[in-house]
Write a protein that holds these residues in place. Structure first.
Motif, PDB file in Angstrom:
ATOM      1  N   GLN A 223       6.408  39.447  28.744  1.00 31.77           N
ATOM      2  CA  GLN A 223       5.102  39.892  29.452  1.00 31.77           C
ATOM      3  C   GLN A 223       5.536  41.251  30.027  1.00 31.77           C
ATOM      4  OE1 GLN A 223       3.058  36.985  31.995  1.00 31.77           O
ATOM      5  NE2 GLN A 223       4.156  35.349  31.105  1.00 31.77           N
ATOM      6  N   ASN A 224       6.904  41.694  30.086  1.00 31.48           N
ATOM      7  CA  ASN A 224       7.593  43.023  30.631  1.00 31.48           C
ATOM      8  C   ASN A 224       7.630  43.627  29.409  1.00 31.48           C
ATOM      9  OD1 ASN A 224       7.064  42.417  33.538  1.00 31.48           O
ATOM     10  ND2 ASN A 224       8.740  41.174  33.491  1.00 31.48           N
ATOM     11  N   SER A 225       7.351  43.540  28.434  1.00 34.44           N
ATOM     12  CA  SER A 225       7.827  44.093  27.077  1.00 34.44           C
ATOM     13  C   SER A 225       9.222  44.289  27.031  1.00 34.44           C
ATOM     14  CB  SER A 225       6.927  45.593  27.084  1.00 34.44           C
ATOM     15  OG  SER A 225       5.532  45.631  27.383  1.00 34.44           O
ATOM     16  N   MET A 226       9.854  43.196  27.310  1.00 33.93           N
ATOM     17  CA  MET A 226      11.363  43.164  27.020  1.00 33.93           C
ATOM     18  C   MET A 226      11.762  42.133  25.932  1.00 33.93           C
ATOM     19  SD  MET A 226      12.213  43.332  30.928  1.00 33.93           S
ATOM     20  CE  MET A 226      14.009  43.192  30.733  1.00 33.93           C
ATOM     21  N   PRO A 227      12.557  42.341  25.093  1.00 31.28           N
ATOM     22  CA  PRO A 227      13.189  41.189  24.236  1.00 31.28           C
ATOM     23  C   PRO A 227      14.109  40.518  24.907  1.00 31.28           C
ATOM     24  CG  PRO A 227      14.194  43.440  23.758  1.00 31.28           C
ATOM     25  CD  PRO A 227      13.138  43.861  24.914  1.00 31.28           C
ATOM     26  N   LEU A 228      14.291  39.412  24.054  1.00 33.28           N
ATOM     27  CA  LEU A 228      15.297  38.337  24.440  1.00 33.28           C
ATOM     28  C   LEU A 228      16.661  38.904  24.494  1.00 33.28           C
ATOM     29  CD1 LEU A 228      15.537  35.278  25.723  1.00 33.28           C
ATOM     30  CD2 LEU A 228      15.856  34.686  23.377  1.00 33.28           C
ATOM     31  N   PRO A 229      17.685  38.926  25.365  1.00 34.71           N
ATOM     32  CA  PRO A 229      19.050  39.599  24.972  1.00 34.71           C
ATOM     33  C   PRO A 229      19.807  38.315  24.251  1.00 34.71           C
ATOM     34  CG  PRO A 229      18.696  39.158  27.325  1.00 34.71           C
ATOM     35  CD  PRO A 229      17.379  38.868  26.763  1.00 34.71           C
ATOM     36  N   PRO A 230      20.784  38.833  23.555  1.00 34.71           N
ATOM     37  CA  PRO A 230      21.406  37.850  22.754  1.00 34.71           C
ATOM     38  C   PRO A 230      22.204  36.822  23.618  1.00 34.71           C
ATOM     39  CG  PRO A 230      22.338  40.159  22.460  1.00 34.71           C
ATOM     40  CD  PRO A 230      21.101  40.293  23.289  1.00 34.71           C
ATOM     41  N   TRP A 231      22.782  37.166  24.931  1.00 33.79           N
ATOM     42  CA  TRP A 231      23.358  36.268  25.635  1.00 33.79           C
ATOM     43  C   TRP A 231      22.510  35.242  26.368  1.00 33.79           C
ATOM     44  CZ3 TRP A 231      23.135  41.575  26.317  1.00 33.79           C
ATOM     45  CH2 TRP A 231      22.293  41.996  27.461  1.00 33.79           C
ATOM     46  N   ARG A 232      21.121  35.377  26.142  1.00 38.96           N
ATOM     47  CA  ARG A 232      20.352  34.237  26.530  1.00 38.96           C
ATOM     48  C   ARG A 232      19.539  33.727  25.276  1.00 38.96           C
ATOM     49  NH1 ARG A 232      22.891  33.759  30.310  1.00 38.96           N
ATOM     50  NH2 ARG A 232      22.106  34.295  32.534  1.00 38.96           N
ATOM     51  N   SER A 233      20.231  33.865  24.104  1.00 44.48           N
ATOM     52  CA  SER A 233      19.506  33.160  23.156  1.00 44.48           C
ATOM     53  C   SER A 233      19.974  31.756  23.009  1.00 44.48           C
ATOM     54  CB  SER A 233      20.224  33.964  21.523  1.00 44.48           C
ATOM     55  OG  SER A 233      21.402  33.913  21.409  1.00 44.48           O
ATOM     56  N   PHE A 234      19.199  30.806  21.950  1.00 41.73           N
ATOM     57  CA  PHE A 234      19.550  29.544  21.828  1.00 41.73           C
ATOM     58  C   PHE A 234      21.013  29.242  21.510  1.00 41.73           C
ATOM     59  CE2 PHE A 234      19.962  25.675  19.563  1.00 41.73           C
ATOM     60  CZ  PHE A 234      19.714  24.692  20.617  1.00 41.73           C
ATOM     61  N   ALA A 235      21.390  30.090  20.472  1.00 43.10           N
ATOM     62  CA  ALA A 235      22.710  29.991  19.644  1.00 43.10           C
ATOM     63  C   ALA A 235      24.037  30.226  20.613  1.00 43.10           C
ATOM     64  CB  ALA A 235      22.936  31.108  18.525  1.00 43.10           C
ATOM     65  N   TYR A 236      23.818  31.146  21.599  1.00 46.64           N
ATOM     66  CA  TYR A 236      24.866  31.749  22.619  1.00 46.64           C
ATOM     67  C   TYR A 236      24.740  30.424  23.557  1.00 46.64           C
ATOM     68  CZ  TYR A 236      27.761  33.672  26.289  1.00 46.64           C
ATOM     69  OH  TYR A 236      28.523  33.508  27.057  1.00 46.64           O
ATOM     70  N   LEU A 237      23.725  30.027  24.038  1.00 41.15           N
ATOM     71  CA  LEU A 237      23.748  28.975  24.990  1.00 41.15           C
ATOM     72  C   LEU A 237      24.210  27.805  24.480  1.00 41.15           C
ATOM     73  CD1 LEU A 237      20.191  29.349  26.655  1.00 41.15           C
ATOM     74  CD2 LEU A 237      22.499  29.904  27.656  1.00 41.15           C
ATOM     75  N   GLN A 238      23.907  27.555  23.193  1.00 47.44           N
ATOM     76  CA  GLN A 238      24.344  25.879  22.683  1.00 47.44           C
ATOM     77  C   GLN A 238      25.814  25.995  22.560  1.00 47.44           C
ATOM     78  OE1 GLN A 238      22.749  25.032  18.638  1.00 47.44           O
ATOM     79  NE2 GLN A 238      22.803  22.917  19.408  1.00 47.44           N
ATOM     80  N   ALA A 239      26.347  27.128  22.199  1.00 48.55           N
ATOM     81  CA  ALA A 239      27.837  27.443  22.018  1.00 48.55           C
ATOM     82  C   ALA A 239      28.761  26.911  23.136  1.00 48.55           C
ATOM     83  CB  ALA A 239      28.147  28.678  21.487  1.00 48.55           C
ATOM     84  N   LYS A 240      27.943  26.973  24.328  1.00 44.98           N
ATOM     85  CA  LYS A 240      28.793  26.667  25.407  1.00 44.98           C
ATOM     86  C   LYS A 240      29.148  25.374  25.568  1.00 44.98           C
ATOM     87  CE  LYS A 240      26.570  30.071  28.642  1.00 44.98           C
ATOM     88  NZ  LYS A 240      25.707  30.425  29.723  1.00 44.98           N
ATOM     89  N   TRP A 241      28.400  24.370  25.155  1.00 40.37           N
ATOM     90  CA  TRP A 241      28.700  23.024  25.148  1.00 40.37           C
ATOM     91  C   TRP A 241      28.959  22.260  23.797  1.00 40.37           C
ATOM     92  CZ3 TRP A 241      24.667  25.231  27.671  1.00 40.37           C
ATOM     93  CH2 TRP A 241      24.555  25.265  29.117  1.00 40.37           C
ATOM     94  N   HIS A 242      28.821  22.834  22.878  1.00 36.48           N
ATOM     95  CA  HIS A 242      28.972  22.471  21.414  1.00 36.48           C
ATOM     96  C   HIS A 242      30.221  23.177  20.676  1.00 36.48           C
ATOM     97  CE1 HIS A 242      24.988  20.965  22.139  1.00 36.48           C
ATOM     98  NE2 HIS A 242      25.065  20.047  21.083  1.00 36.48           N
ATOM     99  N   SER A 243      30.678  24.076  21.437  1.00 39.71           N
ATOM    100  CA  SER A 243      31.838  24.373  20.510  1.00 39.71           C
ATOM    101  C   SER A 243      33.174  23.545  20.826  1.00 39.71           C
ATOM    102  CB  SER A 243      32.251  25.896  21.246  1.00 39.71           C
ATOM    103  OG  SER A 243      31.082  26.764  20.997  1.00 39.71           O
ATOM    104  N   PRO A 244      34.248  23.936  20.131  1.00 40.62           N
ATOM    105  CA  PRO A 244      35.306  22.918  20.350  1.00 40.62           C
ATOM    106  C   PRO A 244      35.992  23.165  21.599  1.00 40.62           C
ATOM    107  CG  PRO A 244      35.682  24.190  18.115  1.00 40.62           C
ATOM    108  CD  PRO A 244      34.395  24.650  18.827  1.00 40.62           C
ATOM    109  N   TYR A 245      36.408  22.122  22.255  1.00 38.26           N
ATOM    110  CA  TYR A 245      36.917  22.002  23.690  1.00 38.26           C
ATOM    111  C   TYR A 245      38.117  21.477  23.849  1.00 38.26           C
ATOM    112  CZ  TYR A 245      34.994  17.154  23.645  1.00 38.26           C
ATOM    113  OH  TYR A 245      34.716  16.082  23.278  1.00 38.26           O
TER     114      TYR A 245
END
Length: 311
Positions: A223-245
């Motif tokens: 709505q503000n003519s801005m694309p979704l930045p990669p640090w707010r993508s699903f792949a990045y967010l999911q990596a926080k909790w689904h990566s090896p720990y």
């Protein structure tokens, strides 16, 4: 993409990188990934986002309608939980509200900030005193294309059932911060504030929250003519909790210290966390009938912990 819209945010990112303060601002990048982040931000400003198209229209009325639909999903996820999950949520809320700043002595911040690790270890200690198999989990992932490498810290509780099956529940004490975006429209802010202050639940439900919030962020930004930045993508967010720990029930012995001088940020974080959580608990209390069984359980737990601490 109109770069005038996001230059201020890019300047902030670069400044945080230069000051070594990026950790905790947008989701836990390690120092070795700061160069990856700088490259990623430059590429984002020059080329925009290459993510999939959103169902969300750039028309403000259509976007508002879509965000309202997503708000209904959040409400459904938030209030649909089994008894096990509901009991753990109540216990976690109660324990967080019982933590005081004098207990934040667990982590030696060294040359960098503690980033609320002391709060997590304090909560884990109380959960373990309450009989839960709880630990702090430190996840880490490598750079993958447009998704930079990073790390994240959260809590898990492993429930061992009588039938021999174990279930892992995740606790994230700073849940809403993962979804903060620039120039959010008012309806997105409302959606963000409807999220749990502290996430307590299963991995599948966490994935549902991530999917909804990524779509909502894309709608708001579009709505503000801005694309979704990669640090707010699903792949990045999911990596926080689904990566090896790595799972730690206790902090490293050599990291324990006995002063709060290096924990000023964490003390402020704890104060804000307790205030937000108290407001959420009070609001939910007005929306649903009083559960006497749950209240009695919490009162017993508080009395038991007070006895343990007094020893």
């Amino acid at each position: 993409m109109d770069c005038r819209v996001c230059n201020a945010d890019a300047d902030l990112l670069f400044r945080l990188i230069g000051e070594g303060k990026f950790v905790g601002k947008i989701g836990g990048f390690s120092r070795e990934s700061e160069h990856d982040l700088a490259v990623m931000v430059s590429d984002f400003l020059e080329n925009g986002s290459s993510g999939p198209d959103s169902r969300c229209s750039s028309d403000s009325e259509s976007g508002f309608s879509e965000l309202n639909h997503l708000a209904d999903k959040i409400s459904h996820y938030k209030y649909t939980k089994d008894q096990l999950e509901s009991n753990l949520i109540s216990i976690v809320h109660s324990l967080i509200l019982s933590i005081n700043k004098a207990e934040l002595h667990f982590i030696n911040s060294g040359s960098g900030p503690c980033n609320a690790s002391c709060i997590r270890f304090s909560l884990v200690k109380l959960l373990r005193l309450s009989g839960y198999d709880a630990a702090v989990c430190s996840s880490k992932w490598q750079n993958r294309g447009k998704i930079p490498g990073g790390d994240h810290e959260y809590i898990d509780v492993v429930i061992h059932r009588d039938n021999g099956i174990s279930e892992r529940l995740v606790i994230d004490i700073d849940f809403r911060s993962h979804f903060e975006i620039a120039r959010a429209v008012e309806s997105y802010d409302g959606l963000l504030n409807s999220l749990p202050v502290v996430y307590v639940g299963t991995m599948p439900k966490l994935k549902q929250y991530l999917q909804v919030m990524v779509e909502a962020a894309r709608c708001s930004l579009k709505q503000n003519s801005m694309p979704l930045p990669p640090w707010r993508s699903f792949a990045y967010l999911q990596a926080k909790w689904h990566s090896p720990y790595q799972r730690k029930p206790n902090p490293d012995g050599e990291s324990i210290q006995h002063t709060t001088s290096d924990h000023k940020q964490c003390i402020g974080h704890l104060r804000r966390l307790k205030s937000s959580l108290q407001s959420e608990v009070e609001a939910e209390r007005l929306l649903k009938p009083i559960n006497n069984d749950s209240n009695q359980m919490l009162m017993r737990e508080r009395r038991r912990l007070s006895t343990v601490r007094a020893r």
